[in-house]
Design a protein around this motif. Structure first.
Motif, short mmCIF file in Angstrom:
data_model
loop_
_atom_site.label_atom_id
_atom_site.label_comp_id
_atom_site.label_asym_id
_atom_site.label_seq_id
_atom_site.Cartn_x
_atom_site.Cartn_y
_atom_site.Cartn_z
N LEU A 79 2.48 1.92 2.79
CA LEU A 79 1.65 1.04 1.94
C LEU A 79 2.16 -0.40 1.98
N GLU A 83 -0.37 -3.32 3.15
CA GLU A 83 -0.82 -4.36 2.22
C GLU A 83 -0.29 -5.74 2.61
N VAL A 207 2.53 7.96 -5.15
CA VAL A 207 1.83 7.15 -4.13
C VAL A 207 0.60 6.48 -4.72
N ARG A 208 -0.17 7.21 -5.53
CA ARG A 208 -1.42 6.64 -6.08
C ARG A 208 -1.15 5.46 -7.00
N LYS A 211 0.03 2.54 -4.81
CA LYS A 211 -1.11 2.03 -4.05
C LYS A 211 -2.04 1.17 -4.91
N GLN A 215 -2.35 -2.78 -4.11
CA GLN A 215 -3.65 -3.28 -3.65
C GLN A 215 -4.15 -4.40 -4.55
#
Length: 230
Positions: A79, A83, A207-208, A211, A215
């Motif tokens: 990630l 990003e 992870v979520r 993320k 983001q």
């Protein structure tokens, strides 16, 4: 840049902290409650502070400032690179080498060496070497790329660092502090808020969660850069 809603934060599990015995008491103001020995973070504060971090990064990007993303743990590594590339910034996602910032002049020599090896690979110079020598250079190139690929075009020290997992990246944090580079960081319940300039209370393991926050920060940098180009 649309503000992240509380339901999005909830869905991504941003509110889940660590087991209560692992907490840092300095995180007390950001903790909402304790459920089954696990600390739950206050998502209202997370949303507010994420918005502040977004505004801060947007403002810096609109002035042409450079951003370095740092996150070397397995959940964050891909990630971080993704990003950082999306907003045309720099990153370290494999391993933080001591002195990456505080010994920048030496590191620039390593980057130069990486570029030389890449040039040799591109011009097929390796095929002119003995098998053993070519294998050694390929191995060295692979290792240098792992460590330096995300910063090989970084001209100078960054203006701000986004760091995922304070406990793991303590060397990077100490170097930023020493050089006066502001730090934006996700703070889990075991972190020390005094070590960062722009805190975002949140789960830095899922992870979520990583993320969603990354983001959002990246979107802000892109918005800021768009203002710079207008």
């Amino acid at each position: 840049m649309s503000d992240i809603s509380l339901s999005q934060l909830l869905e991504a599990g941003v509110h889940f902290g660590h087991k209560a015995y692992r907490w840092n008491p300095k995180m007390f103001p950001y903790i909402y409650s304790e459920v089954n020995n696990i600390h739950i973070l206050d998502l209202v504060q997370s949303a507010t502070l994420l918005k502040e971090a977004n505004n801060y990064l947007k403002s810096l990007a609109s002035e042409g400032k450079t951003v370095l993303f740092v996150g070397t743990k397995r959940q964050a590594s891909t990630l971080i690179a993704q990003e950082a590339k999306r907003c045309d910034s720099f990153y370290v996602n494999h391993r933080w080498l001591g002195g990456m910032l505080t010994n920048w002049s030496t590191l620039k020599e390593r980057i130069k060496h990486l570029k030389d090896l890449e040039q040799q690979e591109a011009s097929d110079t390796f095929s002119l070497l003995t098998k053993k020598e070519a294998a050694l250079r390929r191995k060295e190139l692979k290792k240098l790329r792992q460590h330096l690929d995300g910063i090989k075009t970084m001209p100078n020290l960054p203006d701000v660092a986004i760091i995922i997992d304070q406990k793991r990246e303590m060397t990077a944090i100490r170097e930023c502090q020493k050089l006066g580079i502001p730090i934006v960081s996700i703070l889990d319940t075991n972190c020390d808020p005094d070590l960062v300039d722009v805190p975002i209370p949140g789960n830095d393991d899922a992870v979520r969660s990583i993320k969603l926050i990354l983001q959002s920060l990246t979107d802000s940098i892109i918005e800021g850069k768009a203002q710079l180009n207008n």
